[in-house]
Design an enzyme around this catalytic site. Sequence first.
Site, PDB file in Angstrom:
ATOM      1  N   HIS A   1     -25.205 -21.661  -3.175  1.00  0.00           N
ATOM      2  CA  HIS A   1     -26.331 -21.663  -2.230  1.00  0.00           C
ATOM      3  C   HIS A   1     -27.592 -21.218  -2.961  1.00  0.00           C
ATOM      4  CE1 HIS A   1     -24.425 -21.991   1.868  1.00  0.00           C
ATOM      5  NE2 HIS A   1     -23.386 -21.985   1.061  1.00  0.00           N
TER       6      HIS A   1
ATOM      7  N   ASP B   1     -24.781 -25.550   8.590  1.00  0.00           N
ATOM      8  CA  ASP B   1     -25.016 -24.521   7.574  1.00  0.00           C
ATOM      9  C   ASP B   1     -25.024 -23.137   8.240  1.00  0.00           C
ATOM     10  OD1 ASP B   1     -25.424 -23.731   4.980  1.00  0.00           O
ATOM     11  OD2 ASP B   1     -27.548 -24.262   4.895  1.00  0.00           O
TER      12      ASP B   1
ATOM     13  N   ILE C   1     -29.682 -26.962  -1.653  1.00  0.00           N
ATOM     14  CA  ILE C   1     -31.122 -26.864  -1.872  1.00  0.00           C
ATOM     15  C   ILE C   1     -31.799 -26.901  -0.510  1.00  0.00           C
ATOM     16  CG2 ILE C   1     -33.162 -28.056  -2.734  1.00  0.00           C
ATOM     17  CD1 ILE C   1     -31.759 -27.499  -5.172  1.00  0.00           C
ATOM     18  N   ASN C   2     -32.700 -25.977  -0.278  1.00  0.00           N
ATOM     19  CA  ASN C   2     -33.477 -26.034   0.953  1.00  0.00           C
ATOM     20  C   ASN C   2     -34.968 -25.885   0.648  1.00  0.00           C
ATOM     21  OD1 ASN C   2     -34.573 -25.864   3.495  1.00  0.00           O
ATOM     22  ND2 ASN C   2     -33.151 -24.347   4.290  1.00  0.00           N
ATOM     23  N   THR C   3     -35.336 -24.725   0.091  1.00  0.00           N
ATOM     24  CA  THR C   3     -36.756 -24.400  -0.043  1.00  0.00           C
ATOM     25  C   THR C   3     -37.536 -25.451  -0.843  1.00  0.00           C
ATOM     26  OG1 THR C   3     -36.025 -22.120  -0.041  1.00  0.00           O
ATOM     27  CG2 THR C   3     -38.339 -22.511  -0.563  1.00  0.00           C
TER      28      THR C   3
HETATM   29 ZN   LIG Z   1     -27.249 -20.997   2.084  1.00  0.00          ZN
END
Ligand SMILES: [Zn+2]
Length: 285
Positions: A214, A81, A237-239
């Site tokens: 994103h 990423d 998705i991250n957070t």
């Molecule tokens: Zn991103």
Amino acid sequence: MPMQTLREAVSQAKAQKNAIGHFNISDSNQLKALALAAQETGFPVIVGLSEGEREYFPLVHARSVIDAYRADGIRMYLNADHTYSLEKAKSAIDAGVDSIVVDGAKGGMVENISMVQSVVAYARQSGRDVVVEGELGYIGQSSKLHDELPEGVTLENLTTVEDAQKFSVESGVDCLAPAVGNIHGMLKNAAEPRLHPERVAEIADATRLPLVLHGASGNTEDDVRACIASGVTIVHINTELRVAYRDALRSSVAGDEVAPYKFLLPVVESMKTYVVGKLRLFDGK
Ligand SMILES: [Zn+2]
């Protein structure tokens, strides 16, 4: 039958107007949760590590664990990423990623195009099929809980169709991540700005490329589905996964249990449940 390459999985999703879920990780517990979710749903999943995440959990480690899951028939792909330099892009490709996000969005158009061109050239001569994604427009950098909108994320700064077209033709990129109202991270105490599916549709139409959304943490399901229907093929998705991890861990370690495999089990289970819900949403089922 050999497992689909990521490029094949992405074109299939694009043709079916569905999206593949991309989740960031930085340890094997998150990886286990993603594998269990992919296995339960039968959907592929893309595992992403940012430069910071891969400093803690190296890409080669992620690659070998993912390959072990793949040997069991679980469809998982590895993505480097947000990669900000040619040097880091080359070492990620050498580490065996299936795809790479080249992030030159903060520099000018000319610089951005030139960095993507170099990475595309390196990827093509790697002897493996590496999908290269480019970024256009600013959506903030940090996947954390924000008190307010990151500076520079404004309606005027949405990616234009003209820029997207120029960038896609000149850079030779395989996938494109535009700024369409999305931000990295999540707002702590406020609803996030609406996404702009009409701009997604215009860019998808003009570039014919699979588009990547994103920063989908904190957006409404309706907005995300509308973007997928308009041409988004991968959703990042991250957070939200980080928050799910931390919250489940907090309550799991509150007791007296000291065996990691025991106090981690409910944590992995709760991340898996979260991911299963997202994979079904992105696939429209
Ligand atoms: Zn991103």
